[in-house]
Design a protein around this motif. Structure first.
Motif, PDB file in Angstrom:
ATOM      1  N   PHE A 187      45.974  21.242  18.300  1.00 41.84           N
ATOM      2  CA  PHE A 187      45.280  21.508  19.559  1.00 41.84           C
ATOM      3  C   PHE A 187      43.768  21.668  19.447  1.00 41.84           C
ATOM      4  CE2 PHE A 187      49.553  23.530  19.653  1.00 41.84           C
ATOM      5  CZ  PHE A 187      50.179  22.524  20.374  1.00 41.84           C
ATOM      6  N   ARG A 242      47.618  23.948  26.198  1.00 40.08           N
ATOM      7  CA  ARG A 242      48.319  22.847  25.552  1.00 40.08           C
ATOM      8  C   ARG A 242      49.338  23.359  24.539  1.00 40.08           C
ATOM      9  NH1 ARG A 242      43.483  20.614  23.469  1.00 40.08           N
ATOM     10  NH2 ARG A 242      44.730  19.239  22.191  1.00 40.08           N
ATOM     11  N   GLU A 281      52.312  24.465  26.646  1.00 38.78           N
ATOM     12  CA  GLU A 281      53.057  23.309  27.159  1.00 38.78           C
ATOM     13  C   GLU A 281      53.829  22.591  26.051  1.00 38.78           C
ATOM     14  OE1 GLU A 281      49.980  21.103  29.115  1.00 38.78           O
ATOM     15  OE2 GLU A 281      50.083  22.359  30.923  1.00 38.78           O
ATOM     16  N   TYR A 282      53.277  22.608  24.855  1.00 42.74           N
ATOM     17  CA  TYR A 282      53.945  21.924  23.740  1.00 42.74           C
ATOM     18  C   TYR A 282      55.200  22.665  23.320  1.00 42.74           C
ATOM     19  CZ  TYR A 282      54.413  18.945  19.689  1.00 42.74           C
ATOM     20  OH  TYR A 282      54.875  18.027  18.797  1.00 42.74           O
ATOM     21  N   SER A 326      50.835  30.501  17.901  1.00 40.95           N
ATOM     22  CA  SER A 326      49.522  29.881  17.940  1.00 40.95           C
ATOM     23  C   SER A 326      48.538  30.875  17.332  1.00 40.95           C
ATOM     24  CB  SER A 326      49.136  29.463  19.354  1.00 40.95           C
ATOM     25  OG  SER A 326      47.981  28.643  19.300  1.00 40.95           O
TER      26      SER A 326
END
Ligand code: GAR
Length: 202
Positions: free
Chosen positions: A116, A124, A127-128, A133
């Motif tokens: 990303f 993102r 959504e992935y 993260s």
């Protein structure tokens, strides 16, 4: 003292974290100048409220991107900056800056690079469907969020997350690791070999 030049396009909470780390004695540095490409960036206000020189440099006022960057470099040089810190600076760094500050530009990105890169990283990631993260502090090279990685921090993605709640969880870690990475640089503890950054014993 290491003299920092901070480039910020908006809110400036990472700038704030850097200034707070300096005030708290966790970062032996000083913010020498803050530059924004937006006149109304809160980052400029945060700097001015501490009597730190703060300038709006308007990219639209320059016919070529290179000229805008030369103006930014001039201002950084005028304030004898040793390290440039991108803190929510939403433009790609070009040749003029890279040549003026080789291996002396850092960025914070709100994802675990190389996942990303670019804009809207938190949304993102959500959504992935990734389970984790985080954020990355890296040296800046000519690519988009591709430079040698200095520090990363991981956060979980939770079922009820929105882009905002995930961004907030990541931001907390940004505020922790950005000053830490700059402190490592200030202590001369970062060594770049190819793509890898080695952290020397303190
Ligand atoms: C931060 O989350 C930073 O990681 C991100 O913008 C936000 C700025 O917040 N940067 C990027 O997305 C760079 N492409 P701040 O202005 O409050 O420091």
């Amino acid at each position: 003292n290491l003299r920092l030049g901070v480039l910020a396009s908006g809110r400036g909470s990472n700038l704030q974290a850097i200034m707070d780390a300096i005030d708290g004695g966790r970062l032996p540095a000083e913010v020498a100048v803050v530059i924004s490409d937006y006149a109304d960036a809160r980052a400029l206000e945060r700097a001015r409220s501490r009597n730190i020189p703060a300038f709006h440099i308007n990219p639209a006022a320059f016919p070529h991107k290179g000229d805008y960057e030369e103006a930014v470099v001039d201002t950084l040089k005028k304030h004898a900056v040793d390290l440039v810190c991108l803190a929510g600076y939403m433009r790609l760094v070009g040749a003029a800056m890279l040549e003026a500050f080789p291996n002396r530009i850092m960025n914070i990105h709100p994802a675990l690079l190389p996942a990303f890169p670019g804009l809207h990283a938190q949304q993102r990631a959500l959504e992935y469907g990734v389970r984790y993260s985080g954020c990355t502090v890296h040296f800046v090279d000519e690519g988009m969020d591709t430079g040698p990685i200095i520090l990363q921090a991981v956060v979980p993605v939770l079922p009820d997350d929105t882009p905002e709640t995930l961004a907030d969880r990541i931001l907390e870690q940004e505020h922790r690791i950005y000053p830490e990475a700059i402190a490592l640089f200030a202590a001369g503890r970062l060594e770049i070999r190819g793509k890898r950054v080695y952290i020397r014993e303190g």
